[in-house]
Scaffold this active site. Structure first.
Site, PDB file in Angstrom:
ATOM      1  N   GLU A 474       0.997  -1.211   0.053  1.00 37.47           N
ATOM      2  CA  GLU A 474       0.034   0.079  -0.089  1.00 37.47           C
ATOM      3  C   GLU A 474       0.885   1.289  -0.048  1.00 37.47           C
ATOM      4  O   GLU A 474       0.696   2.304  -0.697  1.00 37.47           O
ATOM      5  CB  GLU A 474      -0.984  -0.178   1.146  1.00 37.47           C
ATOM      6  CG  GLU A 474      -1.919  -1.283   1.212  1.00 37.47           C
ATOM      7  CD  GLU A 474      -2.833  -1.394  -0.208  1.00 37.47           C
ATOM      8  OE1 GLU A 474      -2.879  -0.387  -0.770  1.00 37.47           O
ATOM      9  OE2 GLU A 474      -3.113  -2.511  -0.331  1.00 37.47           O
ATOM     10  N   HIS A 477       1.667   2.007  -3.750  1.00 35.02           N
ATOM     11  CA  HIS A 477       0.847   3.017  -4.085  1.00 35.02           C
ATOM     12  C   HIS A 477       0.736   4.345  -3.721  1.00 35.02           C
ATOM     13  O   HIS A 477       0.478   5.271  -4.808  1.00 35.02           O
ATOM     14  CB  HIS A 477      -0.728   2.460  -3.884  1.00 35.02           C
ATOM     15  CG  HIS A 477      -1.057   1.165  -4.411  1.00 35.02           C
ATOM     16  ND1 HIS A 477      -1.063   0.944  -5.817  1.00 35.02           N
ATOM     17  CD2 HIS A 477      -1.558   0.017  -3.981  1.00 35.02           C
ATOM     18  CE1 HIS A 477      -1.539  -0.181  -6.143  1.00 35.02           C
ATOM     19  NE2 HIS A 477      -2.020  -0.875  -5.428  1.00 35.02           N
ATOM     20  N   HIS A 480       3.429   6.444  -5.392  1.00 32.64           N
ATOM     21  CA  HIS A 480       3.046   6.687  -6.782  1.00 32.64           C
ATOM     22  C   HIS A 480       2.255   8.186  -6.864  1.00 32.64           C
ATOM     23  O   HIS A 480       2.386   8.890  -7.747  1.00 32.64           O
ATOM     24  CB  HIS A 480       2.098   5.485  -7.189  1.00 32.64           C
ATOM     25  CG  HIS A 480       2.148   5.327  -8.878  1.00 32.64           C
ATOM     26  ND1 HIS A 480       1.291   4.631  -9.400  1.00 32.64           N
ATOM     27  CD2 HIS A 480       2.646   6.209  -9.749  1.00 32.64           C
ATOM     28  CE1 HIS A 480       1.205   4.473 -10.618  1.00 32.64           C
ATOM     29  NE2 HIS A 480       2.155   5.576 -11.060  1.00 32.64           N
TER      30      HIS A 480
HETATM   31 ZN   LIG Z   1      -2.719  -2.888  -4.957  1.00 35.27          ZN
END
Ligand SMILES: [Zn+2]
Length: 685
Positions: A474, A477, A480
């Site tokens: 997580e 992410h 990102h």
């Molecule tokens: Zn994922």
């Protein structure tokens, strides 16, 4: 009071800033705010349509990029609260406003004036001269409008809308049928002796579950925490068979039967695709993904399946041989409900590894410190607590992230413990997408949630290795989003193709298997000692146990998904359940029962209008990318700042501002290869 709520000054959802007043938000705010923001969004779009000046980027696409931003943020905040602090009132009002919001988004590409305006901008000299992210935004927007029906005639648009409505209705019924048939199943066992083999904790839970339902004995359901231990450990094959078959036949008969819905959903999806000018539903869905067509996805899945086929057969043989060794030469052939049971016994015999031994080395605070330290060493960013930001629960922590020059680039929340009012699983969410223009950048706001093992009396929260991987995933992410430097709001962070979005997250899991990384954050909560070498070696050895079987299972789902959405023709192939069973059999580690009907509960494919339909292959696709990309870290150093910087500049910073294959190739210097995944899985030839 209700009148007061219509006043923007008193409804915090109408004027959300960066510091979101979570504690001041109540369910009563939701409906008036969403209605007002829908109206604002509509006005913004009308303003693009009625603009009299010649079409420019700024007065068409530029405005479109922000036209619905306020509505999106408010809906994200409400949806987020519904996930972490739900109440019947909040769930109610959220479900009430959602259909109207989706209908609004679906109607945008069908507005003739807006479409006209965008197309006329597309013909200007300014549009022809666009490059980079803006050129991509123009191209993708025109494509997306076409894919969503902008070019259709009025009767075709009406048919498209009718199909969408029916699909959304059928798929939500599909999901409800699965939930209902899960809920109606129970297995009560009276004699404790029949539960031989089951771990005491699982037995205890079954006992308490029976009591809680006013019954004697032990109660089992089809929920994973109840069913999986039974299938894995219970010595009584008849019990395993009963639960296994009940699970395979969920939602196949009676009032909750899904098979008729599946046939109708497939038919409507096919009609939708052909109406929009595509060969089939897979080509429609994959047009803006890395794979681009069903054919490419299919070749990818076939290629991996072929590489797995020999090791998969070997694992089958080895498991049967293990059973014969255990029970003598007359032991029967393995059935589907035997596979999990004997493979657990085989795993224990081969590896003598209990993953629980790792838990004392993963106290939550150290793991979180390890996440931040990994980001610092790879990307030069600094994370510090932020005590000013409002939060929705005392367990929540807030942080700021600064880049190497000390500029704040993002804030984020973490919410790691389970609560009654919080949904299962782990996820990342973006609350505010910061946009970067030359000389000015706005700050991102995101969050990560999980449900890890909470602290017990006298002990800190100690995580399993799987939970550590989840947090790294997580956080990937989140990076990102936080590292994103993109000018177009729709291209920020995780707004990328579905089969690319798991690269930044899955690649982070690799650090949880590296000695150098573990040495940094995995320390015994009492002694501060690192994981002993012997335990580390056991953990590495057990990592790829029966990996070909696990991979073949996923590839079987992916093949079935593509077969249903590309090849299946009812007139030629007959009953959909029988068809699916024939496809699934090729990937099953034992013979499937005559009434095997797993697709009747395959919610990934059928519980929302698109979901994972024609996209199940993405799981493996993303694993190929992350395993392959990680080889560069592995080769040049898992904390090599230069490689980190390259990954940041090519992938993490770029969002959807360029084609994902282009970003990937920029980082690796070539297109992805399947070899690294096979290597990591212990399946390289
Ligand atoms: Zn994922």
């Amino acid at each position: 009071m209700l009148d007061d709520l219509q006043d923007g000054a008193l409804n915090p959802l109408l004027n959300l800033g960066f510091n979101i007043p979570f504690e001041a938000l109540s369910p009563a705010h939701v409906e008036p705010a969403v209605l007002a923001l829908l109206a604002r969004g509509r006005q913004n779009i009308e303003a693009i349509e009625t603009e009299t000046a010649p079409a420019t980027y700024a007065n068409t696409l530029g405005r479109l990029d922000s036209a619905t931003a306020e509505l999106e943020v408010a809906m994200t905040v409400v949806g987020h609260l519904e996930s972490v602090m739900t109440s019947p009132e909040l769930r109610d009002v959220y479900n009430r406003v959602r259909p109207e919001v989706s209908a609004f988004y679906a109607s945008i590409p069908l507005r003739p004036l807006l479409w006209q305006r965008l197309k006329s901008f597309g013909l200007t000299a300014e549009a022809a001269a666009l490059t980079g992210p803006r050129a991509r935004f123009l191209h993708k927007t025109l494509e997306q409008f076409r894919r969503e029906g902008a070019d259709l005639s009025l009767p075709q648009k009406q048919r498209l809308e009718a199909i969408s409505r029916e699909l959304s209705e059928l798929t939500s019924r599909f999901g409800q049928n699965v939930v209902a048939s899960n809920a109606t199943y129970e297995l009560l066992v009276q004699e404790e002796a029949r539960l031989a083999g089951l771990p005491p904790a699982a037995k205890q839970r079954a006992r308490e579950d029976a009591k809680a339902h006013g019954q004697e004995g032990y109660r089992f359901t089809l929920q994973a925490p109840s069913m999986i231990p039974l299938l894995t450990y219970c010595d009584d094959a008849a019990l395993r068979r009963e639960v296994y078959m009940a699970s395979e036949c969920r939602a196949t008969s009676g009032e909750h039967a899904n098979p008729p819905l599946i046939a109708k959903i497939l038919e409507l999806r096919h009609e939708q695709a052909t109406l929009l000018g595509f060969k089939d539903f897979a080509d429609l869905v994959l047009a803006d993904r890395m794979a681009k067509t069903g054919e490419v996805a299919r070749r990818f899945v076939d290629d991996l399946s072929a590489r797995c086929s020999v090791p998969f057969q070997n694992e089958r043989q080895a498991l049967l041989a293990f059973r014969l060794e255990l029970e003598g030469p007359n032991a029967p052939e393995l059935e589907r409900w035997d596979v999990g049971y004997y493979s657990e016994k085989q795993r224990q015999a081969l590896y003598d590894f209990d993953s629980e031994q790792l838990r004392p080395y993963f106290p939550l605070d150290r793991v979180v410190g390890g996440l931040f330290e990994t980001a610092r060493r790879l990307y030069g960013v600094d994370v510090r607590p932020n005590d000013e930001l409002g939060r929705w629960h005392p367990d929540v922590r807030a942080y700021d992230m600064f880049d190497e020059s000390g500029v704040k680039i993002a804030s984020f929340y973490t919410d790691f413990f389970p609560r009654e009012s919080k949904r299962d699983g782990a996820w990342m969410n973006c609350l505010i997408s910061g946009v970067s223009a030359p000389g000015a950048s706005s700050v991102h706001l995101g969050l990560i949630c999980a449900n890890v093992t909470p602290a017990a009396p006298g002990l800190p929260s100690l995580l399993s290795h799987g939970e550590v991987e989840t947090l790294f995933h997580e956080f990937g992410h989140l990076l990102h989003l936080c590292l994103s430097k993109v000018e177009v709001r729709h291209q920020v962070g995780t707004n990328v193709a579905w089969d690319f979005v798991e690269l930044p997250s899955q690649i982070m899991e690799n650090w949880c298997w590296e000695k150098e990384a573990l040495a940094q954050f995995a320390r015994h909560h009492e002694t501060g000692e690192p994981i002993p070498d012997e335990l580390f070696a056991k953990m590495q050895r057990a990592r790829t146990y029966r990996e070909a079987t696990a991979m073949t299972r996923q590839l079987g789902f992916a093949t079935l998904d593509l077969a249903l959405h590309v090849e299946y023709q009812p007139a030629r192939d007959g009953d959909v359940l029988a068809y699916a069973r024939r496809v699934a059999q090729r990937f099953a580690p034992a013979k499937l029962a005559e009434n095997h009907a797993m697709i009747a509960s395959f919610t990934h494919l059928f519980s929302s209008s698109v979901g994972y339909a024609a996209g199940y292959y993405s799981y493996k696709w993303a694993e190929v990318l992350d395993a392959d990309a990680f080889t560069r870290f592995k080769r040049e150093g898992v904390y090599n700042r230069k490689v980190g910087e390259a990954f940041r500049r090519s992938v993490l910073e770029r969002g959807d501002s360029a084609d994902p294959m282009e970003l990937y190739t920029q980082f690796m210097g070539r297109e992805p290869s399947l070899d690294a995944l096979m290597q990591r899985a212990g399946l390289a030839a």
